[in-house]
Design an enzyme around this catalytic site. Structure first.
Site, PDB file in Angstrom:
ATOM      1  CB  THR A  96       2.561  -3.859  33.469  1.00 53.93           C
ATOM      2  OG1 THR A  96       1.993  -4.856  33.901  1.00 53.93           O
ATOM      3  CG2 THR A  96       1.723  -2.767  33.481  1.00 53.93           C
ATOM      4  CG  ASP A 100      -2.414 -10.281  37.477  1.00 56.49           C
ATOM      5  OD1 ASP A 100      -1.708 -10.788  37.981  1.00 56.49           O
ATOM      6  OD2 ASP A 100      -2.468  -9.085  36.642  1.00 56.49           O
ATOM      7  N   GLY A 103       4.422  -5.336  37.788  1.00 52.80           N
ATOM      8  CA  GLY A 103       3.656  -6.444  38.457  1.00 52.80           C
ATOM      9  C   GLY A 103       3.674  -5.875  40.050  1.00 52.80           C
TER      10      GLY A 103
END
Ligand code: GLY
Length: 570
Positions: free
Chosen positions: A379, A421, A472
């Site tokens: 991310t 996810d 994460g």
């Protein structure tokens, strides 16, 4: 902090029964290490170009929300690893007048998605289906999010905001050594998914200039036609057609239906701090709230930073918080989430009652707590403060590195693999090893649970810190430790960001340490207490980008040297 200090702390604990006072540091205080200092405004992000463009927009009269649009798109150009148009994210803000809020532009499951879409006929998870290829993508939210936020609070015309980014895509950016390694690492899979001739399938070396003309054109159309270009225009039509040809299920109706959502942030107190963080569908705010409130009764400062005692207390809080996270949290538009109950002081006190300073709790003995009812590391986060005092913490993602690896050559960007996810099957870990439950099962139009934790912290009623990170499942624990480093251990912003970190997420039942955090003494103490230590792996835990408002009102950037993060300001 540094290894010798950790060793000293651990050694002190071993001898705690003998002489508690020996834990006081015998060495003179080292001079503080400060990050970039700016008088007026600052952006800290994963790429220097993106931080500079955000600052440039503010120098042209834009505010934090204009800078958000520019920074986010500049990351999409220069940091395709996680910066994106094909992904989603969350932004938490605090205006200069104290107004707080957040915007959720998380991806959504397509309308044709269903609970068991990643399972075979025997009910087993089909490897890679939710992580690689066209079926792995949720409906992207990034363009909706940045336009919604900028339209409501920004000051400039989006065309003016996006022009320097379009120029950057057209004129190119220089490949960094880390970036060259990453691109080399995924080249084969990118070719496998998209064909030999795909743009990021080429060999890119450090020092090369990447000119992404397809992305420049996409951004030009978006600047001209606004967010609808992505969701209803030529860009959207091409995106759907491309994915459909690859077996994807995102339709034009899915794109048209996508909306970013304004949400009330999760707000809680930790001692004299007021913490403002992201609410579900991110687990970030609730879980960091649970961790910090569970450790609040302990005298962390006197334990010493990263001492065995400190690692223990924090690990036990992390363990309990992640057990709750994985059971209770999901998309609030689909499931009832007892946010207040999960953050209740008495409930959290009761959760820590089983903590035994002499013996590790086993994760198998910790289920979710009983409360009353009535989500790669890959991310990216950026922090922004403008000259008016408006603050933004923004975390955005494609999920895995370069998302699903599906690259839309005609549009110039990668698609996310955010469907991973969701919990494809209760009890089966996702790519981060997170075990999910029913609350995070797949349903059409549902947002998948996230760990992204864009966070603002007030101290004495004034904005004190803007903080967040990729990582994460480790995002939450990295942000918690950064706040504790600065508050409990008086570190500067840069020191708080650089200090070595550790992580526990309930399952797997193991404590993960970064390199230079775990020495033989600390290992000895923790293993004697039956902690399961992952000694083999020492990955980086997060890559924090943060800003601290100093007592004199100046801004200090904390740019994590674990990756190529950079602060820019004026
Ligand atoms: N995809 C990582 C997260 O949202 O937590």
């Amino acid at each position: 902090m540094n290894k010798s200090k950790i060793t000293r702390s651990a050694a002190c604990l071993l001898g705690l029964q003998l002489l508690i006072f020996s834990c006081q540091s015998p060495e003179p205080q080292q001079e503080s290490k400060r990050g970039l200092i700016a008088e007026n405004a600052m952006v800290v992000s994963a790429r220097e170009e993106a931080s500079k463009i955000g600052v440039e927009i503010m120098q042209k009269g834009g505010n934090a929300f204009d800078a958000m649009m520019a920074t986010e798109m500049a990351l999409a150009v220069t940091f395709p690893f996680a910066g994106n148009l094909g992904g989603g994210g969350f932004a938490v803000f605090r205006m200069a007048n104290g107004e707080t809020g957040s915007i959720d532009y998380r991806e959504k499951a397509p309308g044709a998605a269903h609970r068991d879409m990643y399972l075979d006929e025997n009910g087993n998870v089909i490897p890679e289906l939710s992580t690689k290829g066209a079926l792995a993508s949720g409906v992207p939210g990034t363009i909706a999010g940045i336009f919604e936020a900028q339209a409501k609070y920004g000051k400039l015309d989006p065309k003016e905001v996006l022009q320097p980014v379009i120029d950057l895509a057209r004129n190119g950016f220089v490949v960094s050594p880390q970036q060259a390694d990453r691109l080399a690492g995924i080249r084969d899979v990118v070719r496998e998914v998209n064909g030999e001739e795909t743009f990021y399938g080429k060999e890119w070396n450090a020092g090369d200039t990447i000119k992404n003309l397809a992305l420049a054109e996409t951004l030009e159309r978006i600047a001209k036609n606004g967010r609808d270009e992505f969701y209803k225009g030529e860009t959207g039509h091409r995106l759907v057609a491309h994915l459909r040809d690859m077996g994807g299920i995102i339709t034009e109706e899915d794109l048209e239906a996508y909306e970013a959502v304004w949400r009330e942030p999760v707000i809680f107190n930790y001692k004299e701090l007021r913490v403002i963080s992201m609410a579900p569908p991110s687990s970030g705010g609730v879980t960091i709230g649970q961790i910090l409130k569970m450790v609040e009764p302990f005298d962390l400062k006197s334990m010493g930073h990263n001492s065995a005692e400190y690692v223990q207390v924090l690990t036990e809080a992390m363990r309990r918080a992640y057990a709750d996270r994985n059971y209770y949290l999901g998309d609030p538009d689909f499931v009832d989430i007892p946010v207040n109950e999960l953050l209740d002081r008495e409930y959290l006190k009761s959760r820590m009652e089983s903590f035994n300073p002499d013996l590790a709790t086993r994760s198998s003995d910790i289920a979710e707590g009983s409360v009353l009812f009535a989500e790669s590391m890959e991310t990216t986060h950026y922090s922004i403060m403008d000259s008016d005092g408006n603050a933004l913490a923004v975390t955005t993602t494609l999920n895995g590195a370069y998302g699903s690896k599906v690259y839309l050559d005609e549009l110039g960007f990668f698609m996310n693999n955010e469907m991973d996810d969701f919990s494809s099957k209760a009890g089966v870990p996702n790519m981060f090893g997170l075990i999910g439950a029913e609350a995070n099962s797949i349903a059409p139009g549902k947002r998948m649970l996230s760990s992204m934790t864009p966070t603002l912290v007030e101290r004495d009623g004034k904005l004190w810190m803007i903080v967040g990170t990729p990582g994460g499942s480790t995002i939450i624990t990295a942000v918690a430790q950064t706040i504790l480093n600065a508050y409990e251990f008086d570190m500067t912003m840069q020191e708080a960001v650089e200090a070595p970190r550790f992580h526990h997420q309930w399952l797997p039942d193991q404590v993960l340490f970064e390199e230079n955090t775990l020495d033989s003494t600390l290992l000895q103490i923790l293993t004697a207490k039956k902690y399961l230590i992952n000694e083999g792996r020492t990955p980086i835990i997060g890559s924090v980008d943060a800003i601290m408002v100093l007592p004199d009102g100046k801004l200090e950037g904390g740019a994590d040297p674990r990756r190529e993060n950079k602060a820019a300001g004026y």
